[in-house]
Design an enzyme around this catalytic site. Structure first.
Site, PDB file in Angstrom:
ATOM      1  N   ASN A  11     -30.978   5.687 -35.622  1.00 18.19           N
ATOM      2  CA  ASN A  11     -30.678   4.550 -34.757  1.00 18.19           C
ATOM      3  C   ASN A  11     -30.058   5.059 -33.637  1.00 18.19           C
ATOM      4  OD1 ASN A  11     -30.219   1.878 -33.758  1.00 18.19           O
ATOM      5  ND2 ASN A  11     -30.157   0.788 -34.785  1.00 18.19           N
ATOM      6  N   GLU A  22     -34.455   1.386 -33.307  1.00 16.13           N
ATOM      7  CA  GLU A  22     -33.708   0.565 -32.328  1.00 16.13           C
ATOM      8  C   GLU A  22     -34.112   1.640 -30.708  1.00 16.13           C
ATOM      9  OE1 GLU A  22     -31.022  -2.582 -32.025  1.00 16.13           O
ATOM     10  OE2 GLU A  22     -30.012  -1.340 -32.856  1.00 16.13           O
ATOM     11  N   ASP A  32     -32.326   2.339 -40.268  1.00 15.44           N
ATOM     12  CA  ASP A  32     -30.558   1.698 -40.403  1.00 15.44           C
ATOM     13  C   ASP A  32     -31.464   0.144 -41.544  1.00 15.44           C
ATOM     14  OD1 ASP A  32     -29.218  -0.139 -40.186  1.00 15.44           O
ATOM     15  OD2 ASP A  32     -29.314  -0.565 -37.423  1.00 15.44           O
ATOM     16  N   ASN A  60     -29.119  -1.909 -42.495  1.00 14.37           N
ATOM     17  CA  ASN A  60     -28.419  -3.614 -42.158  1.00 14.37           C
ATOM     18  C   ASN A  60     -27.479  -3.431 -43.211  1.00 14.37           C
ATOM     19  OD1 ASN A  60     -27.153  -3.666 -39.493  1.00 14.37           O
ATOM     20  ND2 ASN A  60     -29.501  -4.215 -38.961  1.00 14.37           N
ATOM     21  N   ASP A 108     -26.463   3.265 -42.945  1.00 14.00           N
ATOM     22  CA  ASP A 108     -28.222   3.958 -41.990  1.00 14.00           C
ATOM     23  C   ASP A 108     -28.295   4.889 -43.843  1.00 14.00           C
ATOM     24  OD1 ASP A 108     -29.058   3.499 -39.280  1.00 14.00           O
ATOM     25  OD2 ASP A 108     -26.188   4.005 -39.725  1.00 14.00           O
ATOM     26  N   ASP A 122     -24.231   3.444 -31.067  1.00 15.96           N
ATOM     27  CA  ASP A 122     -23.384   2.789 -32.083  1.00 15.96           C
ATOM     28  C   ASP A 122     -23.437   3.775 -33.434  1.00 15.96           C
ATOM     29  OD1 ASP A 122     -25.642   0.905 -32.513  1.00 15.96           O
ATOM     30  OD2 ASP A 122     -24.130  -0.522 -31.767  1.00 15.96           O
ATOM     31  N   HIS A 123     -24.905   4.611 -34.128  1.00 17.57           N
ATOM     32  CA  HIS A 123     -25.170   5.082 -34.781  1.00 17.57           C
ATOM     33  C   HIS A 123     -24.806   6.612 -35.126  1.00 17.57           C
ATOM     34  CE1 HIS A 123     -27.166   1.345 -37.243  1.00 17.57           C
ATOM     35  NE2 HIS A 123     -26.635   0.787 -35.615  1.00 17.57           N
TER      36      HIS A 123
END
Length: 255
Positions: A7, A34, A145, A147, A216, A245-246
């Site tokens: 991501n 994303e 991802d 989530n 992930d 941030d991933h």
């Protein structure tokens, strides 16, 4: 064969990171989530110069998924057939005989939010879609991802996350539903370090303090399990200036 998911939290910002990473790691498949850009702005030319074919489905500002590979990308499918969804969250193709599904599963926001119900409905539609895909493509990998942190060991502080999205029982039950299809969490096929995470909040020095979550994942169908040789989380891109941030999750197969 090396599969990876990442991501990137805006490909406009992170394209140099992606180009550097593929030059070093040379994945056979890289699934991105994303991308946050419309198809017309997707960097096909830059990726081609780097030796990668690509397919993408995106939208301005939010969501967006892509599959990159130096190999032929065959039989693409955009979105979940029969599921009416304006959000660009799923793309599928066949690469070297493996059906690759790249997913950006909704976050859900909060347990009392309409977005949480959307997430559960989206997961239900995904599960039905994958059941059909597996019937046609026994060798399948679901990368993305999710989530969802499947277990408490995938969360830096499980008690602090009680009552929140990413760890709720319905979400974890949906993850287990994917496993019930015959999909296996490739990261857990191998011994891993404790507190292994793929996402860290930008706030409160989350990465430096390892206040992360493993959300992930790369799930693989049973015919691929015996071909899995190694899986790891590459933290190096998270150390870069202006990182996502991933960070990438990687799986190596013997095929």
């Amino acid at each position: 064969m090396k599969l990876a998911t990442w991501n990137v939290n805006s490909l406009n910002v992170r394209l140099p990171h992606v180009l550097d990473w593929v030059a070093t790691e040379k994945p056979d498949v890289l699934c991105l989530q994303e991308t946050k850009q419309e198809d017309i702005k997707f960097p096909y030319e830059a990726l081609s110069q780097a030796g990668y074919n690509a397919i993408h489905i995106g939208q301005k500002t939010y969501n967006g998924v892509a599959i990159l590979s130096p190999h032929a990308i065959e039989n693409p499918q955009l979105g979940i057939p029969g599921f009416n969804d304006e959000q660009k969250r799923l793309i599928t193709a066949t690469i070297n005989g493996i059906r690759i599904v790249c997913a950006y599963i909704p976050n859900g926001q909060s347990l009392d939010s309409d977005k949480y119900q959307y997430k559960l409905g989206w997961l239900e539609a995904l599960t039905a879609y994958l059941q059909n895909e597996l019937a046609q493509h026994p060798k399948l990998a679901l990368l993305g991802d999710y989530n969802i942190a499947p277990e408490d060991r995938d969360v830096h502080d499980p008690a602090a996350w009680i009552g929140q999205v990413l760890v709720s029982e319905p979400e974890r039950h949906a993850f287990q539903g994917l496993s019930a299809l015959g999909l296996h969490d490739s990261f857990r096929l191998f011994d891993q370090e404790e507190a292994s995470f793929s996402w860290w909040d930008y706030r409160m020095a989350g990465f430096r303090r390892n206040l992360g979550m493993r959300i992930d994942h790369i799930l693989v169908s049973t015919p691929l399990v015996n071909q899995c040789t190694r899986s790891w989380i590459d933290k190096e891109p998270r150390k870069l200036e202006r990182p996502s941030d991933h960070t990438p999750v990687v799986l190596e197969l013997s095929c």
